[in-house]
Design an enzyme around this catalytic site. Structure first.
Site, PDB file in Angstrom:
ATOM      1  N   GLU A 159      45.813 -60.903 -48.120  1.00 35.22           N
ATOM      2  CA  GLU A 159      45.852 -61.134 -46.678  1.00 35.22           C
ATOM      3  C   GLU A 159      44.579 -60.587 -46.030  1.00 35.22           C
ATOM      4  O   GLU A 159      44.295 -59.409 -46.100  1.00 35.22           O
ATOM      5  CB  GLU A 159      47.090 -60.400 -46.119  1.00 35.22           C
ATOM      6  CG  GLU A 159      47.121 -60.259 -44.634  1.00 35.22           C
ATOM      7  CD  GLU A 159      48.271 -59.346 -44.178  1.00 35.22           C
ATOM      8  OE1 GLU A 159      49.026 -58.835 -45.041  1.00 35.22           O
ATOM      9  OE2 GLU A 159      48.400 -59.150 -42.964  1.00 35.22           O
TER      10      GLU A 159
ATOM     11  N   ASP B  18      49.890 -56.582 -46.503  1.00 36.35           N
ATOM     12  CA  ASP B  18      50.198 -55.271 -45.940  1.00 36.35           C
ATOM     13  C   ASP B  18      51.686 -54.981 -46.067  1.00 36.35           C
ATOM     14  O   ASP B  18      52.497 -55.892 -46.036  1.00 36.35           O
ATOM     15  CB  ASP B  18      49.833 -55.228 -44.447  1.00 36.35           C
ATOM     16  CG  ASP B  18      48.328 -55.272 -44.237  1.00 36.35           C
ATOM     17  OD1 ASP B  18      47.594 -55.021 -45.213  1.00 36.35           O
ATOM     18  OD2 ASP B  18      47.901 -55.571 -43.102  1.00 36.35           O
TER      19      ASP B  18
ATOM     20  N   ASP C 286      53.855 -54.145 -44.049  1.00 36.39           N
ATOM     21  CA  ASP C 286      54.499 -54.073 -42.734  1.00 36.39           C
ATOM     22  C   ASP C 286      55.158 -55.425 -42.413  1.00 36.39           C
ATOM     23  O   ASP C 286      55.174 -56.323 -43.240  1.00 36.39           O
ATOM     24  CB  ASP C 286      53.486 -53.675 -41.653  1.00 36.39           C
ATOM     25  CG  ASP C 286      52.368 -54.711 -41.521  1.00 36.39           C
ATOM     26  OD1 ASP C 286      52.428 -55.757 -42.215  1.00 36.39           O
ATOM     27  OD2 ASP C 286      51.442 -54.477 -40.727  1.00 36.39           O
TER      28      ASP C 286
ATOM     29  N   ASP D 234      54.293 -57.875 -40.401  1.00 38.28           N
ATOM     30  CA  ASP D 234      53.374 -59.008 -40.469  1.00 38.28           C
ATOM     31  C   ASP D 234      53.091 -59.407 -41.909  1.00 38.28           C
ATOM     32  O   ASP D 234      53.077 -60.577 -42.251  1.00 38.28           O
ATOM     33  CB  ASP D 234      52.046 -58.635 -39.793  1.00 38.28           C
ATOM     34  CG  ASP D 234      52.021 -59.121 -38.359  1.00 38.28           C
ATOM     35  OD1 ASP D 234      53.033 -59.721 -37.937  1.00 38.28           O
ATOM     36  OD2 ASP D 234      51.002 -58.892 -37.678  1.00 38.28           O
TER      37      ASP D 234
END
Ligand code: 0RA
Length: 654
Positions: free
Chosen positions: A437, A515, A517, A519
């Site tokens: 990403e 990541d 998280d 997102d």
């Protein structure tokens, strides 16, 4: 001899007489994977499915309409049905109770009930004796002929001869077992996995109530977890469940219930506004992930009948190009369920039906019933054909876009995307590709990797939501084009079929690294949705993985410790702290891959020696489909609810 001595004596002789039989079950214990697939999560749950199959057989024979599963407090499991009960009379040849024969002789179950659709070859149908063999202890309770009969076993060996312990008015069987932890590496039953299977079985076998209770845990109000499934309309209910977040174009699914050459065939189908083909097939209640002759028969029947109708009604007159099979299945949700007396299962995962006579039977039943439907429902027939024409037009546009992509790629030097940092090896079995990403994390990964076998492809921001986009848009998308060309695969270049050609795949490990998280997990889900819809073979072959970057770095002087969960963080703090305080410890919470340097990323997330990769598998194809359409589709409320209920990817077991 007093009574106790007599019983002891009887039990002793009893064990001696049965050495032969015990040999059979020993074989199961020696090579369990041969009988149940594996000794981890999947195999463990197969034990339950095996017992359930027997109860369902009773229901199909017309003797049972209620099946209950209880995960007990001690982790054992009980499956109860209200069928006839396993026979308890003397077995003539074996000279002992039929119950004991069923429970201790390999494949003895089938001898009793010819004519039912028992499964051979697939993973189910190995017999309850296999479950017995692989259980530390098992108790069979049979309610039959006004009596309650019991026998208990340890690793498949009876503790005592079958005995009567009381009177009863009911009939049925209850089996309680504890999987043997010297055989299974996973022994904890998963409530959601079992509930999903019960739901599936309720749709496939209408009119049976299937319930599950988890007594190990309670909900917020202190109640046991409980689910109960009963479907009145079978596959039609199944279709409506699968399409909960999709908009149907017909008022009701088309339902077909037929039989041909001794093969019972049930089908339900509905077209919706999406572009995905969503066809699920079953043989004897087993999901045939790899399809087979029943699925081919369905496709042929569908294409032939719709094409005939469209041609005769003149709706294809203006079309300048051919329509093909895929066009008839765009936006189609269908479930096909057949019962085959002696199924032959083929393919890598033994989930592909091989019986050739089933193809013609299904094709004929589909063709007869669908023709009738179209004649009787001209308005819906027109809606369907219009949709097919639209699909053909879109496919034509998609092909043009695809050809453009492929031409462009030939022109560039290597034929590979400029953003790809390729690895040195050309051996796909050794090569890995990280889909990362963001360009910045991509840069770090490029510095940290072992370039001999690790390639890096950075993806910019969010990739296209394929659940909502039309096909030609998908092939015009920059990130998706990069993925296709980097992998070396193409779809539908020659015959426009959607099958993926894996021969040229350049990497056998495809690792999604985002990541840790919300997102990041959304991006991982977008990529997985794309794979699931357009490169399903990658997931089925086990080539897709998710990287697991750490959540925390805890430092104390020179010592550095990484943690992957909150519990781990607390444990490390406890270990390193002087008197329970975090003083003197430096705790860094990683919000993204970008906060790690190249060396940290390598040691924690990319080094094969230390990293943990989560393999993406499709445990339950229908559930996975529903999850993806819900997560990525238009209707927001059920999606929010789903995400709140399931932080992880439910049945998409990663
Ligand atoms: C052998 C023969 C018959 C039924 C069963 C086994 C049977 C097995 C299980 C396992 C769980 N529940 C079950 N219910 C039945 C045929 C029965 C007859 O002919 O009476």
């Amino acid at each position: 001899m007093n009574k106790e001595e007599r019983i002891n004596q009887a039990n002793k002789n009893y064990t001696a007489e049965n050495i032969q039989v015990l040999e059979g079950l020993e074989a199961v214990r020696r090579r369990p994977a041969m009988y149940i697939g594996d000794v981890s999560f999947k195999g463990l749950h197969h034990l339950v499915y095996e017992v359930l199959d027997n109860s369902i057989d009773e229901a199909l024979a017309g003797y049972c309409d209620e099946i209950d599963v209880i995960i007990n407090k001690d982790g054992s499991i009980t499956i109860t049905d209200n069928g006839r009960g396993i026979p308890t009379g003397q077995h003539e040849k074996e000279n002992r109770s039929a119950l004991e024969v069923v429970m201790t002789v390999l494949h003895a179950g089938g001898k009793f009930d010819k004519g039912s659709y028992k499964v051979s070859g697939g993973l189910h149908g190995v017999g309850v004796s296999c479950v017995n063999a692989l259980s530390a202890n098992l108790k069979a309770t049979v309610y039959r002929d006004g009596k309650v009969w019991v026998q208990e076993y340890q690793t498949g060996k009876p503790d005592y001869p079958v005995k009567i312990i009381g009177d009863t008015h009911r009939s049925g069987t209850a089996i309680t077992f504890t999987p043997d932890d010297s055989i299974f590496i996973e022994t904890r039953f998963d409530f959601n996995t079992l509930a999903a299977r019960l739901r599936e079985l309720s749709f496939l076998n209408r009119g049976i109530r299937l319930s599950i209770t988890d007594e190990r845990e309670t909900d917020d109000e202190g109640n046991d977890l409980f689910r109960s499934f009963l479907s009145e309309n079978g596959l039609t209910d199944f279709i409506n469940y699968l399409d909960e977040t999709r908009e149907g174009i017909m008022e009701n699914p088309i339902h077909i219930d037929g039989e041909k050459n001794g093969v019972p065939i049930e089908i339900s189908m509905q077209y919706n506004a999406s572009f995905a083909e969503n066809v699920h097939s079953y043989v004897n209640n087993i999901s045939t992930i790899e399809g087979g002759t029943h699925l081919s028969g369905f496709r042929r029947g569908l294409t032939r009948t719709l094409k005939n109708y469209a041609e005769r009604s003149g709706m294809l007159a203006k079309l300048k190009f051919d329509i093909n099979g895929d066009d008839f299945r765009e936006g189609l949700t269908a479930v096909i369920s057949v019962k085959v007396a002696e199924p032959q299962f083929e393919g890598q995962t033994k989930t592909k039906l091989g019986n050739s006579d089933v193809m013609g039977a299904v094709e004929q039943v589909v063709s007869d019933n669908l023709s009738n439907f179209l004649e009787e429902n001209p308005r819906e027939a027109k809606t369907i054909v219009n949709k097919v024409v639209l699909a053909a037009t879109a496919r034509h546009a998609a092909r043009k876009a695809r050809e453009l992509v492929q031409r462009k790629n030939v022109l560039s030097n290597s034929g590979l995307p400029g953003k790809l940092s390729d690895c040195e090896t050309r051996d796909p079995a050794k090569a890995e590709i990280y889909l990362v990403e963001g360009d910045s994390a991509g840069g770090t990964a490029k510095q940290g990797r072992d370039r001999k076998f690790q390639a890096i492809l950075p993806l910019r921001g969010k990739i296209l939501n394929v659940e909502k986009a039309m096909q030609h848009k998908i092939f015009e998308n920059e990130e998706i084009k990069n993925i296709f060309t980097a992998f070396g695969v193409s779809i539908g270049t020659e015959d426009d079929s959607k099958a993926l050609n894996l021969d040229k795949l350049r990497y056998h490990k495809i690792i999604i690294m985002t990541d840790a998280d919300v997102d990041g997990s959304h991006i991982a889900t977008l990529i997985l949705t794309f794979f699931f819809r357009y490169m399903k073979e990658l997931i089925e072959t086990g080539y897709v993985y998710i990287a697991t970057p750490p959540l925390y770095l805890i430092r104390k002087n020179k010592e550095e410790r990484y943690c992957w969960s909150e519990e781990e963080r607390q444990a490390v703090v406890r270990e390193l702290s002087v008197n329970g305080t975090e003083k003197g410890l430096h705790i860094q919470r990683y919000k993204g891959l970008g906060e790690m340097n190249a060396e940290q990323l390598w040691t924690t997330t990319m080094d094969p020696e230390f990293r943990t990769l989560r393999q993406v598998t499709i445990e339950n194809a229908t559930e996975a489909d529903r999850v993806f359409s819900m997560l990525m589709g238009d209707e927001v409320p059920p999606r929010r609810e789903f995400i709140e209920l399931n932080a992880k990817y439910a049945n998409v077991d990663v």
